[in-house]
Design a protein around this motif. Structure first.
Motif, short mmCIF file in Angstrom:
data_model
loop_
_atom_site.label_atom_id
_atom_site.label_comp_id
_atom_site.label_asym_id
_atom_site.label_seq_id
_atom_site.Cartn_x
_atom_site.Cartn_y
_atom_site.Cartn_z
N PHE A 138 22.20 60.67 121.90
CA PHE A 138 21.67 61.78 122.70
C PHE A 138 20.43 62.41 122.07
O PHE A 138 19.54 62.89 122.78
CB PHE A 138 22.78 62.83 122.84
N GLY A 139 20.36 62.41 120.75
CA GLY A 139 19.22 63.05 120.08
C GLY A 139 17.91 62.31 120.34
O GLY A 139 16.85 62.93 120.43
N ALA A 140 18.00 60.97 120.44
CA ALA A 140 16.78 60.18 120.53
C ALA A 140 15.90 60.57 121.74
O ALA A 140 14.72 60.83 121.55
CB ALA A 140 17.12 58.70 120.54
N PRO A 145 22.00 63.65 112.69
CA PRO A 145 22.93 64.43 113.54
C PRO A 145 23.88 65.34 112.76
O PRO A 145 24.11 66.48 113.18
CB PRO A 145 23.69 63.37 114.33
N PHE A 174 18.14 66.32 115.22
CA PHE A 174 19.25 65.89 116.10
C PHE A 174 19.32 64.36 116.13
O PHE A 174 20.39 63.76 115.97
CB PHE A 174 18.99 66.45 117.50
N ALA A 175 18.16 63.73 116.33
CA ALA A 175 18.15 62.29 116.52
C ALA A 175 18.36 61.53 115.22
O ALA A 175 19.06 60.53 115.18
CB ALA A 175 16.83 61.86 117.17
N GLU A 227 27.69 55.24 118.39
CA GLU A 227 26.40 54.79 117.88
C GLU A 227 25.72 53.89 118.89
O GLU A 227 26.37 53.19 119.66
CB GLU A 227 26.59 54.08 116.52
N MET A 228 24.39 53.94 118.87
CA MET A 228 23.61 53.22 119.85
C MET A 228 23.71 51.72 119.61
O MET A 228 23.62 51.26 118.48
CB MET A 228 22.16 53.68 119.76
N THR A 229 23.90 50.96 120.70
CA THR A 229 23.84 49.50 120.57
C THR A 229 22.63 48.93 121.29
O THR A 229 22.17 47.85 120.98
CB THR A 229 25.11 48.84 121.16
N SER A 230 22.15 49.66 122.31
CA SER A 230 20.96 49.18 123.01
C SER A 230 20.15 50.36 123.53
O SER A 230 20.58 51.06 124.45
CB SER A 230 21.36 48.27 124.16
N PHE A 231 18.98 50.54 122.94
CA PHE A 231 18.11 51.62 123.42
C PHE A 231 17.63 51.32 124.83
O PHE A 231 17.47 52.22 125.65
CB PHE A 231 16.92 51.76 122.47
N SER A 257 21.30 58.94 111.23
CA SER A 257 21.73 58.19 112.41
C SER A 257 21.95 56.75 112.01
O SER A 257 21.74 56.35 110.86
CB SER A 257 20.63 58.24 113.47
N SER A 258 22.35 55.94 113.00
CA SER A 258 22.59 54.52 112.73
C SER A 258 21.27 53.81 112.46
O SER A 258 20.19 54.32 112.78
CB SER A 258 23.29 53.89 113.93
N MET A 316 13.57 55.27 116.68
CA MET A 316 12.84 56.54 116.54
C MET A 316 11.59 56.37 115.70
O MET A 316 10.57 57.01 115.96
CB MET A 316 13.75 57.60 115.90
N GLY A 341 14.48 68.44 117.55
CA GLY A 341 14.86 67.18 118.21
C GLY A 341 14.99 66.04 117.21
O GLY A 341 15.91 65.22 117.30
N GLY A 398 25.14 62.45 118.73
CA GLY A 398 23.75 62.69 118.34
C GLY A 398 22.96 61.40 118.13
O GLY A 398 21.76 61.33 118.36
N ASP A 399 23.66 60.36 117.69
CA ASP A 399 22.98 59.09 117.43
C ASP A 399 22.30 58.55 118.69
O ASP A 399 21.28 57.88 118.60
CB ASP A 399 24.01 58.06 116.92
N ARG A 421 31.96 58.41 115.21
CA ARG A 421 31.02 58.85 116.24
C ARG A 421 30.59 57.66 117.09
O ARG A 421 30.83 56.50 116.73
CB ARG A 421 29.80 59.49 115.60
N LEU A 460 19.96 51.27 113.93
CA LEU A 460 19.18 51.01 115.14
C LEU A 460 18.44 52.26 115.61
O LEU A 460 17.25 52.21 115.94
CB LEU A 460 20.10 50.49 116.26
N THR A 461 19.16 53.39 115.64
CA THR A 461 18.52 54.61 116.13
C THR A 461 17.34 55.01 115.25
O THR A 461 16.26 55.36 115.76
CB THR A 461 19.55 55.75 116.20
#
Lengths: 534, 383
Positions: free
Chosen positions: A93-95, B81, B77-78, A168-172, B336-337, B344, B74, A90-91, A166, B339-340
């Motif tokens: 995919f959700g974005a 999570p 989710f983002a 986690e995003m490292t680079s958007f 979320s993390s 967002m 959404g 989700g971290d 889980r 960064l996310t």
């Protein structure tokens, strides 16, 4: 028991996703076609183009309602049926899903109301802007959804965090500009353009066959054929790009598409058709075209494409490496901050294969205890069922090329033969209406069935992704969806047919006013003795 | 990427907790009146012309309004999570009910007027009723359950396991919350119809709106009483780490005392329930005195107050677990993390103002009452 819930959840997801995608491509393409028609109306002021905008716009609306309705299911189903997936990725995919809402769907949905209700409340140009905003919104929607989907195929810009268990995003940036996502986006929206063009072409051809609304039908064909030709060419080119990306990132999917059981010396030949046999691992009655596969998959003449058997052996190795990662992960989680440095280093080294160890969870609670036989079984699981993918791909590609032919023909006849279409061609255009939907659904089957046994390629197995639900519960909702969706399908088809039969609504007063104005202009021109030719 | 360190992790978490509230409130104040109109439809409008007047007051805007809900999904989710995973799978059948209602609604709006057959139209009117009343009720029931704690636990691998049943959700307190939510939407729908409709539709909507406003005030008070004396509070134990990793199992949670003590810790939070009452009261007065714009505004403020009350009462809890309190999701351990959340937030900062701007523009274009003659003239364009 576990397998049943996985199978059932997959069935529900496939059903609802494929159903949703019956409406999406037409929305994508028709929104743009309608905006193009309205642009012509605003530029020329001819009422016929306004009539076309309203007519195709109404059919767009009937389709759009179900696209929206079934899209809600998609947004919620990840959490409902795939809760471990939702937690695990989700971290990342959700974005894109949330940004889709913020950037695209809000735009589309807010202005679609004004498109239908705002004809008398807005200036011509104002309404045109609204039409384009709807089209842009729906196409941007596709972009973000495919960025999300592209990440499932090619999970870049993320790493595993042992503390939160889980990804986690490292680079958007990497997630957004994932090459797989970008190729998929253009491929998918182009497929939408083709779908809408074939639809407009077919319905217009039906009018011409019956000698009805010929003014509207001819102009619609001109728009559909040119737009559709561009779309059909783009679909094939970007489809090829997707094939190349798969050659880099999803080798197993490519091998399954091609039913390439064993690595062939480069450049590999392309199997045109044949009967893949999973048990014996060979393709019977195959017709090969030399070199072509090597060119599609690697764009070179000397890079081999790996076969299924070789990839399976490689995956067995990755499972073993994944077990090492899993073992290190268990230590990290037990020891926390006190974990020895060398265990962390081991984990870092093998963490890319952690997902492969999870493949064993289907057979044993602790992958570290897995037997050789279980590892071999898990490696075999990485081979998808070949024949559905093989055939779905061939149907899709065959139809894709046929759309180029149909569109090119109508484009030629519309541009250079004064729109005199033979009756057989018009009948063909009517018959071909369902074809783009078949092609699009086949495309999704190749992409997603070919991704199995993973939800996120190489990261998370499908069997692990499901929610902890009872089989009965999911069976109830699956039955519910099938009933509701079938009923709605009948309703939508009956309305579509009704409104196509009924034809466009002619605003007589407006047309007469326009004709009168035009007559007067002509009269003034002739009174002043200037004809347009001078 | 160092950029995201500009905003501390715990600050981002609080911002996203607020934004989650903004989305839910945005949904309730916009799509709320659409659902209210749906729920009121069989009662305020008898003839087809009346029904079309009612439906067309929301016709051009419900679609955009509904995106608040989809965006809410959404964004959960983002940004949260674990909340998305636990609540959507836990409330599985309730979510399915909402889905069915929300699938029927767009179709009903679009398809109702496409045939002249009265039975066809009657059927879609019921779909609109279900599409309005059912989600309004179920959302409230869900909130009522969240306040009491939900029977789920997380495995060490973080797989959510829900051990309740669908009927377990239908306990008295949750049902009372469900009715509050339904009354809130009906009050809001009544306020909207008062503003946008005319003639008998507006008159009946006024009557039902007043009844709903009284019910809102009564039930909101009842729920507050209930919450004070009969529902246990959840609390974090020990030093609270606000910027740690998002793993709920790392914190300790106890049950006991009353949620109402949250207001002793944060007296300023009392503004939220006060706003809930005052807003509903002014909506009632506005309906009585036929001040339509004031009524709608007051109704919006009331919704804002009531939803904020739920959030502020529970802070930092988002979803407490009744069977394994340690699994409870809080603002500090289920985001979320870093960064996310940062990325967002960037997206939200750019797009939310744009959305608000064009939404406001659309409403201004559509300003004015929907009348019987509009409906008659627009038989080809309106619903």
């Amino acid at each position: 028991m576990d397998i049943d819930i996985v199978e059932l959840s997959r069935l529900q997801f496939a059903t609802t996703a494929l159903y949703h995608f019956l409406f999406v491509p037409l929305t994508l393409g028709l929104s743009v076609i309608v905006a193009i028609m309205e642009t012509v109306y605003v530029m020329t002021g001819r009422p016929i183009w306004r009539q076309m905008t309203k007519f195709w716009g109404m059919l767009f609306g009937i389709n759009f309602a179900l696209g929206v309705a079934t899209g809600i299911t998609m947004e919620f189903q990840f959490g409902m049926n795939w809760s471990y997936y939702s937690h695990y990725v989700g971290d990342i995919f959700g974005a894109p899903l949330a940004i889709e809402g913020l950037m695209a769907f809000f735009l589309e949905a807010t202005f679609v109301g004004l498109f239908f209700f705002g004809w008398d409340k807005l200036s011509r140009v104002g309404h045109l802007v609204v039409a384009w905003l709807v089209a842009i919104g729906s196409n941007f929607s596709a972009l973000w959804i495919l960025i999300a989907n592209g990440w499932m195929q090619n999970p870049v810009g993320a790493e595993f965090n042992p503390v939160t268990m889980r990804m986690e995003m490292t680079s958007f940036f990497d997630v957004m500009f994932n090459q797989v996502a970008q190729a998929k986006f253009v491929h998918t929206v182009s497929a939408g353009y083709v779908t809408a063009s074939v639809f407009v072409l077919g319905v217009s051809a039906w009018y011409l066959l019956h000698g009805r609304h010929t003014e509207l039908a001819r102009r619609s064909i001109a728009v559909a054929a040119s737009f559709g030709l561009a779309g059909a060419l783009s679909v094939v080119v970007l489809g090829d790009e997707s094939g190349y990306d798969a050659g880099e990132n999803q080798k197993m999917k490519l091998a399954a598409i091609e039913a390439m059981w064993h690595t062939e010396p480069a450049p590999a030949s392309f199997t045109l058709i044949g009967l893949p046999n999973q048990e014996e691992r060979e393709t019977k009655y195959a017709i090969h075209i030399p070199y072509v596969m090597g060119l599609i998959g690697t764009r070179s003449l000397d890079t081999p494409i790996q076969g299924i058997a070789e990839l399976e052996a490689e995956n067995a190795g990755r499972i073993r490496s994944g077990i090492i990662a899993y073992d290190a992960l268990m230590t990290i989680r037990a020891e926390g901050p006190d974990t020895p440095e060398d265990v962390r280093a081991t984990f870092e080294q093998h963490s890319d294969d952690l997902g492969y160890a999870f493949l064993l969870k289907r057979y044993i609670e602790d992958p570290r205890q897995a037997s050789e036989a279980q590892i071999a079984q898990a490696a075999e699981d990485t081979v998808p069922h070949v024949w559905p993918i093989f055939w779905a791909f061939r149907i899709m590609v065959g139809l894709g090329f046929s759309f180029i032919a149909v569109m090119a023909y109508f484009f030629f006849m519309a541009s250079f033969r004064g729109m005199r279409f033979p009756r057989w061609a018009l009948r063909l255009a009517v018959i071909v209406i369902p074809a783009p939907w078949i092609a699009a659904e086949m495309g999704w089957i190749v992409a997603e069935y070919g991704r199995q046994p993973w939800t996120v390629d190489g990261i998370l197995p499908t069997a692990l992704s499901v929610s902890h639900l009872s089989v009965g519960t999911v069976a109830v909702t699956l039955a519910g969806f099938v009933l509701l969706y079938s009923a709605l399908f009948v309703v939508e088809m009956s309305l579509m047919i009704k409104y196509i039969r009924k034809g466009p609504y002619q605003d007589v007063a407006e047309t007469e006013a326009w004709t009168e104005r035009r007559r007067q202009h002509r009269k003034i021109a002739s009174d002043l003795n200037i004809s347009p030719a001078e | 990427m160092i950029l995201h360190d500009l905003i501390a992790f715990d600050t981002l978490r609080v911002i996203w907790w607020v934004l989650l509230g903004v989305l839910l409130i945005g949904f309730a104040v916009t799509d709320g009146f659409d659902m209210g109109v749906g729920a009121l439809l069989p009662f305020v409008a008898e003839t087809d012309v009346e029904r079309r007047i009612a439906i067309n007051t929301v016709g051009p805007v419900w679609e955009g309004n509904q995106v608040w809900f989809i965006l809410g999904g959404g964004a959960i989710f983002a940004a949260w999570p674990p909340l998305y995973a636990v609540s959507f799978s836990g409330f599985y059948l309730a979510m399915f009910l909402i889905l069915v209602a929300l699938i029927l609604r767009p179709v009903a709006f679009k398809y109702r007027s496409k045939r002249d057959d009265m039975r066809w139209r009657e059927a879609w009117d019921w779909a609109l009723f279900v599409g309005g009343a059912v989600p309004a009720l179920v959302f409230g029931v869900a909130v009522g359950n969240v306040l009491q704690g939900v029977p789920f636990r997380l495995t060490p691998d973080m797989l959510p396991i829900y051990e309740g049943s669908f009927f377990g959700l239908l306990n008295p307190f949750a049902l009372s919350c469900g009715l509050t939510s339904l009354a809130m939407m009906v009050m809001h729908g009544g306020a909207w119809l008062g503003l946008k409709a005319e003639g008998p539709v507006a008159e009946r909507a006024r009557t039902y709106g007043m009844i709903a406003a009284v019910v809102v005030i009564a039930l909101f008070a009842l729920n507050g009483f209930w919450l004070t004396y009969l529902v246990e509070r959840y609390s974090l134990v020990g030093p609270v780490v606000t910027d740690g990793p998002s793993n709920p199992l790392l914190s300790e949670v106890t049950r006991g005392g009353s949620w109402i003590s949250a207001y002793a810790d944060r007296p300023w939070a009392l503004t939220a329930p006060v706003l809930g009452f005052v807003g509903a009261f002014f909506a009632l007065l506005g309906l009585w005195g036929r001040r339509e714009v004031v009524t709608l505004l007051a109704s919006k403020l009331s919704i804002l107050g009531m939803i904020s009350t739920v959030g502020l009462t529970m802070f930092p809890f988002i979803l407490p677990s009744s069977i394994d309190p340690r699994s409870s999701l809080t603002v500090w351990d289920s985001s979320s993390s870093h960064l996310t959340l940062f990325v967002m937030l960037g997206a939200a900062v750019i797009f939310v103002p744009i959305i608000l701007a064009y939404t406001a523009w659309v409403y201004s274009v559509l300003w004015g009452k929907v009348t019987a003659s509009d409906v008659a003239e627009g038989s080809h364009t309106l619903y």
